[in-house]
Design a protein around this motif. Sequence first.
Motif, PDB file in Angstrom:
ATOM      1  N   MET A 160      26.096   3.690  41.917  1.00  0.00           N
ATOM      2  CA  MET A 160      26.317   5.039  42.422  1.00  0.00           C
ATOM      3  C   MET A 160      26.617   6.043  41.323  1.00  0.00           C
ATOM      4  N   ALA A 161      26.862   5.555  40.113  1.00  0.00           N
ATOM      5  CA  ALA A 161      27.090   6.491  39.008  1.00  0.00           C
ATOM      6  C   ALA A 161      25.849   7.325  38.718  1.00  0.00           C
ATOM      7  N   GLY A 162      24.671   6.827  39.131  1.00  0.00           N
ATOM      8  CA  GLY A 162      23.428   7.566  38.902  1.00  0.00           C
ATOM      9  C   GLY A 162      23.091   8.584  39.966  1.00  0.00           C
ATOM     10  N   LEU A 163      23.929   8.715  41.007  1.00  0.00           N
ATOM     11  CA  LEU A 163      23.669   9.722  42.036  1.00  0.00           C
ATOM     12  C   LEU A 163      23.796  11.131  41.453  1.00  0.00           C
ATOM     13  N   PRO A 164      22.816  11.991  41.701  1.00  0.00           N
ATOM     14  CA  PRO A 164      22.924  13.368  41.190  1.00  0.00           C
ATOM     15  C   PRO A 164      24.119  14.090  41.805  1.00  0.00           C
ATOM     16  N   LYS A 165      24.993  14.608  40.974  1.00  0.00           N
ATOM     17  CA  LYS A 165      26.157  15.336  41.483  1.00  0.00           C
ATOM     18  C   LYS A 165      25.739  16.592  42.239  1.00  0.00           C
ATOM     19  N   GLU A 166      24.594  17.183  41.839  1.00  0.00           N
ATOM     20  CA  GLU A 166      24.124  18.376  42.529  1.00  0.00           C
ATOM     21  C   GLU A 166      23.784  18.082  43.983  1.00  0.00           C
ATOM     22  N   LEU A 167      23.262  16.867  44.234  1.00  0.00           N
ATOM     23  CA  LEU A 167      22.923  16.485  45.604  1.00  0.00           C
ATOM     24  C   LEU A 167      24.169  16.405  46.475  1.00  0.00           C
ATOM     25  N   LEU A 168      25.232  15.818  45.931  1.00  0.00           N
ATOM     26  CA  LEU A 168      26.485  15.726  46.671  1.00  0.00           C
ATOM     27  C   LEU A 168      27.105  17.106  46.870  1.00  0.00           C
ATOM     28  N   ASP A 169      27.056  17.945  45.840  1.00  0.00           N
ATOM     29  CA  ASP A 169      27.631  19.284  45.945  1.00  0.00           C
ATOM     30  C   ASP A 169      26.883  20.132  46.971  1.00  0.00           C
ATOM     31  N   SER A 170      25.568  19.988  47.015  1.00  0.00           N
ATOM     32  CA  SER A 170      24.798  20.763  47.997  1.00  0.00           C
ATOM     33  C   SER A 170      25.135  20.327  49.410  1.00  0.00           C
ATOM     34  N   GLY A 171      25.399  19.049  49.601  1.00  0.00           N
ATOM     35  CA  GLY A 171      25.803  18.565  50.914  1.00  0.00           C
ATOM     36  C   GLY A 171      27.145  19.135  51.325  1.00  0.00           C
ATOM     37  N   ARG A 172      28.081  19.214  50.395  1.00  0.00           N
ATOM     38  CA  ARG A 172      29.385  19.794  50.707  1.00  0.00           C
ATOM     39  C   ARG A 172      29.263  21.284  51.035  1.00  0.00           C
ATOM     40  N   ILE A 173      28.384  21.985  50.291  1.00  0.00           N
ATOM     41  CA  ILE A 173      28.186  23.414  50.553  1.00  0.00           C
ATOM     42  C   ILE A 173      27.616  23.634  51.956  1.00  0.00           C
ATOM     43  N   ASP A 174      26.752  22.720  52.406  1.00  0.00           N
ATOM     44  CA  ASP A 174      26.159  22.825  53.739  1.00  0.00           C
ATOM     45  C   ASP A 174      27.115  22.412  54.844  1.00  0.00           C
ATOM     46  N   GLY A 175      28.359  22.070  54.482  1.00  0.00           N
ATOM     47  CA  GLY A 175      29.357  21.731  55.485  1.00  0.00           C
ATOM     48  C   GLY A 175      29.405  20.272  55.853  1.00  0.00           C
ATOM     49  N   CYS A 176      28.825  19.415  55.047  1.00  0.00           N
ATOM     50  CA  CYS A 176      28.819  17.978  55.326  1.00  0.00           C
ATOM     51  C   CYS A 176      30.180  17.385  54.949  1.00  0.00           C
ATOM     52  N   GLY A 177      30.815  16.683  55.886  1.00  0.00           N
ATOM     53  CA  GLY A 177      32.083  16.037  55.604  1.00  0.00           C
ATOM     54  C   GLY A 177      31.912  14.869  54.651  1.00  0.00           C
ATOM     55  N   GLU A 178      33.021  14.387  54.102  1.00  0.00           N
ATOM     56  CA  GLU A 178      32.939  13.340  53.093  1.00  0.00           C
ATOM     57  C   GLU A 178      32.363  12.041  53.651  1.00  0.00           C
ATOM     58  N   LEU A 179      32.761  11.657  54.865  1.00  0.00           N
ATOM     59  CA  LEU A 179      32.229  10.431  55.454  1.00  0.00           C
ATOM     60  C   LEU A 179      30.743  10.567  55.736  1.00  0.00           C
ATOM     61  N   ARG A 180      30.348  11.703  56.303  1.00  0.00           N
ATOM     62  CA  ARG A 180      28.929  11.928  56.570  1.00  0.00           C
ATOM     63  C   ARG A 180      28.138  12.028  55.278  1.00  0.00           C
ATOM     64  N   LEU A 181      28.723  12.624  54.261  1.00  0.00           N
ATOM     65  CA  LEU A 181      28.075  12.704  52.953  1.00  0.00           C
ATOM     66  C   LEU A 181      27.831  11.305  52.395  1.00  0.00           C
ATOM     67  N   PHE A 182      28.814  10.437  52.560  1.00  0.00           N
ATOM     68  CA  PHE A 182      28.676   9.064  52.092  1.00  0.00           C
ATOM     69  C   PHE A 182      27.580   8.326  52.863  1.00  0.00           C
ATOM     70  N   LEU A 183      27.568   8.480  54.187  1.00  0.00           N
ATOM     71  CA  LEU A 183      26.624   7.723  55.013  1.00  0.00           C
ATOM     72  C   LEU A 183      25.207   8.275  54.932  1.00  0.00           C
ATOM     73  N   ARG A 184      25.057   9.587  54.905  1.00  0.00           N
ATOM     74  CA  ARG A 184      23.732  10.208  54.997  1.00  0.00           C
ATOM     75  C   ARG A 184      23.094  10.510  53.646  1.00  0.00           C
ATOM     76  N   VAL A 185      23.921  10.721  52.624  1.00  0.00           N
ATOM     77  CA  VAL A 185      23.377  11.140  51.326  1.00  0.00           C
ATOM     78  C   VAL A 185      23.479  10.034  50.283  1.00  0.00           C
TER      79      VAL A 185
END
Length: 275
Positions: A160-185
């Motif tokens: 998971m260290a190779g996951l793009p941080k921008e992808l996670l940040d964009s999910g948070r900006i779109d209102g994705c919760g941490e659990l949903r971010l983990f499961l969906r992204v």
Amino acid sequence: MNNRRAGRSILLTSGLAIGLAVVAIPLYWVLVAATHSSQEIFDSPPPLLPGGDLLTNLNTLQNEAHFGRVVLNSLGIAGVYTLLAGTVCTLAGYGFATYRFRGREILFGALMLGLIVPAQITLVPLFRTMAELHWLNTYQAVVLPNLALPFGIFLMRQSMAGLPKELLDSGRIDGCGELRLFLRVALPPMRPALAALAIFLFLYQWNDFVWPLIVLRSDTAFTIPVALASLQGLDETDYGAILAGTAIAAVPMAVVFLALQRHFVSGLLAGAVKE
């Protein structure tokens, strides 16, 4: 140039053939020995063709070791352990890989020390803990103590260290919760690593002998390694029955590996090379 390539091809093919023989010959002999009695197994020369004692050996397994129940025990324990430990290791690996918090590296380093600490050191305190919880001779005593496996956490953290941080940040900006971010992204790209982790965890629990031997007391609660060890007597040992049980025990491991082997190598290599 062509001669060099042909020579390398011959060497590679010869090496693969030798490796296949090293693996296949012992496996073939176990399958053959499972169909013979103990006396026939120790004949000189040893039997190389199937015999007629397979049903006798299976009946011995069932009558003396309750082997049908034992197989179900092992499948249930290994399956539940793989699910729970996989969840714990994946969540921990995700946390170490994506969150920044004080003492993260120190905590991860302390966790990795578990890779070099012999498991035998923890047997006495773990046993006392299980006794105080009145969990001896229960399946939770086998499953729960080793859920946070250091190698599993390390594997998922590196993947998971190779996951793009921008992808996670964009999910948070779109209102994705941490659990949903983990499961969906985070999880979908990790399928190869999850497959490798599942194989490792299943085989780890399926082959575990010492800890189930310590905490399980009833022969109907035994796992396969413990049940097979119980067939070894002081005066006489039925090796035909033991090898028949060993052959049966290899089937689920082969099924799990063949089902997930497409992702196995790529999962183990995930995170090993960084751009």
